[in-house]
Write a protein that holds these residues in place. Structure first.
Motif, mmCIF file in Angstrom:
data_model
loop_
_atom_site.group_PDB
_atom_site.id
_atom_site.type_symbol
_atom_site.label_atom_id
_atom_site.label_comp_id
_atom_site.label_asym_id
_atom_site.label_seq_id
_atom_site.Cartn_x
_atom_site.Cartn_y
_atom_site.Cartn_z
ATOM 1 N N GLY A 22 7.406 24.779 61.079
ATOM 2 C CA GLY A 22 6.321 25.741 61.270
ATOM 3 C C GLY A 22 6.688 26.947 62.094
ATOM 4 N N MET A 23 7.997 27.209 62.284
ATOM 5 C CA MET A 23 8.442 28.354 63.065
ATOM 6 C C MET A 23 8.575 29.590 62.167
ATOM 7 N N THR A 24 8.356 30.745 62.763
ATOM 8 C CA THR A 24 8.561 31.987 62.022
ATOM 9 C C THR A 24 10.048 32.341 62.048
ATOM 10 N N LYS A 25 10.451 33.242 61.123
ATOM 11 C CA LYS A 25 11.850 33.653 61.069
ATOM 12 C C LYS A 25 12.265 34.335 62.378
ATOM 13 N N LYS A 26 11.341 35.096 62.971
ATOM 14 C CA LYS A 26 11.628 35.783 64.228
ATOM 15 C C LYS A 26 11.872 34.776 65.345
ATOM 16 N N GLU A 27 11.057 33.738 65.404
ATOM 17 C CA GLU A 27 11.221 32.704 66.433
ATOM 18 C C GLU A 27 12.564 31.991 66.284
ATOM 19 N N ILE A 28 12.925 31.672 65.042
ATOM 20 C CA ILE A 28 14.190 30.973 64.796
ATOM 21 C C ILE A 28 15.366 31.872 65.189
ATOM 22 N N THR A 29 15.312 33.137 64.812
ATOM 23 C CA THR A 29 16.396 34.076 65.117
ATOM 24 C C THR A 29 16.599 34.203 66.619
ATOM 25 N N SER A 30 15.511 34.194 67.378
ATOM 26 C CA SER A 30 15.610 34.345 68.836
ATOM 27 C C SER A 30 16.315 33.149 69.481
ATOM 28 N N LYS A 31 16.294 31.990 68.819
ATOM 29 C CA LYS A 31 16.923 30.783 69.368
ATOM 30 C C LYS A 31 18.252 30.466 68.690
ATOM 31 N N LEU A 32 18.639 31.253 67.705
ATOM 32 C CA LEU A 32 19.778 30.913 66.856
ATOM 33 C C LEU A 32 21.072 30.730 67.645
ATOM 34 N N ASN A 73 20.526 26.093 56.991
ATOM 35 C CA ASN A 73 19.755 24.881 57.278
ATOM 36 C C ASN A 73 18.958 25.005 58.575
ATOM 37 N N ILE A 74 19.468 25.791 59.519
ATOM 38 C CA ILE A 74 18.701 26.038 60.748
ATOM 39 C C ILE A 74 17.393 26.731 60.396
ATOM 40 N N TYR A 75 17.470 27.762 59.550
ATOM 41 C CA TYR A 75 16.253 28.471 59.141
ATOM 42 C C TYR A 75 15.337 27.579 58.306
ATOM 43 N N LEU A 76 15.943 26.750 57.434
ATOM 44 C CA LEU A 76 15.138 25.849 56.611
ATOM 45 C C LEU A 76 14.385 24.843 57.472
ATOM 46 N N SER A 97 31.000 16.366 58.920
ATOM 47 C CA SER A 97 31.008 14.931 59.213
ATOM 48 C C SER A 97 29.601 14.523 59.656
ATOM 49 N N SER A 98 29.342 13.223 59.698
ATOM 50 C CA SER A 98 28.011 12.761 60.130
ATOM 51 C C SER A 98 27.739 13.188 61.567
ATOM 52 N N GLY A 99 28.790 13.192 62.414
ATOM 53 C CA GLY A 99 28.610 13.612 63.800
ATOM 54 C C GLY A 99 28.233 15.079 63.911
ATOM 55 N N MET A 100 28.881 15.939 63.128
ATOM 56 C CA MET A 100 28.557 17.376 63.138
ATOM 57 C C MET A 100 27.136 17.611 62.637
ATOM 58 N N THR A 101 26.752 16.864 61.605
ATOM 59 C CA THR A 101 25.401 17.016 61.056
ATOM 60 C C THR A 101 24.356 16.665 62.105
ATOM 61 N N VAL A 102 24.582 15.558 62.821
ATOM 62 C CA VAL A 102 23.640 15.147 63.860
ATOM 63 C C VAL A 102 23.594 16.173 64.987
ATOM 64 N N ARG A 103 24.747 16.699 65.366
ATOM 65 C CA ARG A 103 24.787 17.723 66.409
ATOM 66 C C ARG A 103 23.890 18.912 66.052
ATOM 67 N N LEU A 104 24.039 19.394 64.828
ATOM 68 C CA LEU A 104 23.269 20.562 64.407
ATOM 69 C C LEU A 104 21.784 20.221 64.262
ATOM 70 N N ALA A 105 21.489 19.050 63.686
ATOM 71 C CA ALA A 105 20.093 18.650 63.489
ATOM 72 C C ALA A 105 19.380 18.479 64.827
ATOM 73 N N PHE A 106 20.074 17.873 65.804
ATOM 74 C CA PHE A 106 19.450 17.687 67.119
ATOM 75 C C PHE A 106 19.213 19.035 67.791
ATOM 76 N N ALA A 107 20.200 19.928 67.689
ATOM 77 C CA ALA A 107 20.059 21.242 68.311
ATOM 78 C C ALA A 107 18.857 21.988 67.740
ATOM 79 N N VAL A 108 18.668 21.920 66.426
ATOM 80 C CA VAL A 108 17.520 22.576 65.786
ATOM 81 C C VAL A 108 16.218 21.973 66.321
ATOM 82 N N ALA A 109 16.132 20.644 66.322
ATOM 83 C CA ALA A 109 14.896 19.973 66.742
ATOM 84 C C ALA A 109 14.579 20.240 68.214
ATOM 85 N N ALA A 110 15.616 20.298 69.042
ATOM 86 C CA ALA A 110 15.391 20.450 70.483
ATOM 87 C C ALA A 110 15.053 21.881 70.877
#
Length: 428
Positions: free
Chosen positions: A139-149, A130-133, A170-183
């Protein structure tokens, strides 16, 4: 010169109540006929203001009307207002989840959005997938995502479950991961709705700190919606107050929050009492009053109390039977949402309160010693330790500055209370 990264011009959004889509076939044909003749949509001329508390006569409603504002690069804009004011609708339009009925939006750079728990997540995919998705959607490239993974996973705190499908999060874990991706995937504009409220206290603190870092250090822009006024004040530099789909005020965040609290809570009668609608229960609160007592002992119902004056809180209760072991609580909260004090009858009094019918519970508060500011009052009623009525932040009052010590100097500072303590100097 201002570095404007987002410009909103005359944005309005109209919905047809109770209908998916634009409505009936006849309405769509009417719109099409006006369009090919070069005329305006006829349904833009109808519709009522977005007031969720009143029943309207039109089947069309304007969720937003004539919204105009600009956001500079690196600015953190707090969008505040009551539930149903149109905040989330505005963010969905800015995020291009839905299109505006009228108006235009001009932005420079990528926009990442956290509008709801799990937005953009596929529950069948793992956290890592889901991080890659999400990164690809941004609009990020796979290389850019991998560098921040590694940074994303570490910040989210979900490392142990990163290869588990997110449907098991859980909803809390989902939000944690979603926020980390966006930030961490470095969008130029980060849009955050109330979702952070789902996380625990530790994550909320981390998330707010991260948003401060990306705006101050990295020069990126944040649009933040929350009902936590303390978080809004600490994070945001500017405020946008929306009411019934219209902008009421935009400018300094402290002024916007203060106006919001006043319009939300101090909208009752100027005499500062509130009558509650009776629902037929055996025991229910019918009325609540705040009474100020001046230095001469004179009582008056008012929404302003002079600093140092005594206050009476009167809870009127309707009862159609005998009441046993009745308890009452008065909780004061400041406009930042911080609880200042709770005064409970059963903690102060040993005697058991009983009544054969309707009664008035009066709290004599002579030693509150509140600093100047606005305060909200929550009242609760219980019988035999079971809560039977709760009125949250139902009324507010203002404490006005006063020379409480008689020295000509008024206590200053962003504190809750003042003290009448004595200073004494003695020789060694």
């Amino acid at each position: 010169m201002k570095d404007i990264i987002l410009k909103v011009e005359n944005i309005s959004k109209q919905y047809r109540l109770g209908t998916v889509g634009t409505g009936t076939l006849s309405h769509d044909l009417n719109r099409w006929w006006h369009t090919i003749r070069g005329k305006e949509d006829p349904y833009l001329k109808v519709g009522e203001t977005n007031d969720r508390s009143s029943k309207g006569n039109s089947e069309y409603v304007w969720a937003l009307q004539d919204i105009n504002f600009e956001v500079e690069r690196g600015e953190v804009l707090g969008i505040i207002g009551k539930n149903g004011a149109g905040k989330s609708t505005l963010l969905k339009i800015l995020s291009k989840v839905t299109a505006p009925t009228t108006g235009t939006i001009k932005s420079r750079g990528r926009i990442a959005s956290l509008l709801e728990v799990g937005t953009g997540f596929n529950p069948e995919l793992t956290g890592r997938e889901n991080i890659y998705l999400n990164g690809a959607i941004l609009g990020m490239t796979k290389k850019e995502i991998t560098s921040k993974l590694d940074e994303i996973i570490a910040f989210s705190g979900c490392e142990r479950y990163i290869d588990t499908p997110t449907k098991r999060y859980s909803s809390g874990m989902t939000v944690r991961l979603a926020f980390a991706v966006a930030a961490f995937l470095e969008p130029e504009i980060l849009v955050v709705d109330e979702v952070l409220a789902v996380g625990d206290a530790e994550f909320q603190k981390k998330a707010i700190g991260k948003m401060q870092d990306i705006s101050r250090s990295e020069g990126r822009t944040v649009l933040f919606v929350s009902h936590n006024m303390a978080a809004v004040k600490s994070l945001c530099t500017k405020g946008l107050l929306i009411e019934n789909g219209k902008i009421v005020m935009q400018g300094d965040i402290d002024e916007a929050v203060d106006l919001y609290m006043r319009r939300s809570v101090f909208s009752y009668q100027s005499n500062n009492y509130i009558d509650f609608k009776l629902t037929g229960k055996e025991i229910q609160i019918s009325r609540f009053e705040i009474i100020s007592i001046n230095s001469k002992g004179e009582r008056h119902i008012s929404n302003s109390v002079l600093m140092g004056n005594s206050i009476r809180f009167k809870i009127h209760v309707e009862a159609v039977r005998k009441v046993h072991n009745i308890k009452a609580s008065v909780i004061l909260t400041n406009t930042n949402g911080i609880k200042v004090t709770a005064i409970r009858s059963h903690e102060i009094c040993d005697n058991v309160f009983e009544s054969d019918g309707s009664f008035v519970f009066e709290l004599h508060a002579d030693d509150l010693n509140l600093m100047p500011g606005d305060y909200l009052v929550t009242i609760a009623l219980a019988e035999n330790n079971e809560t039977i009525s709760l009125k949250e932040e139902c009324l507010g009052f203002s404490v006005i500055a006063n020379d409480v010590f008689g020295t000509g100097k008024i206590p200053k500072g962003n504190y809750f209370i003042f003290s009448r303590a004595k200073w004494e100097l003695s020789q060694k």
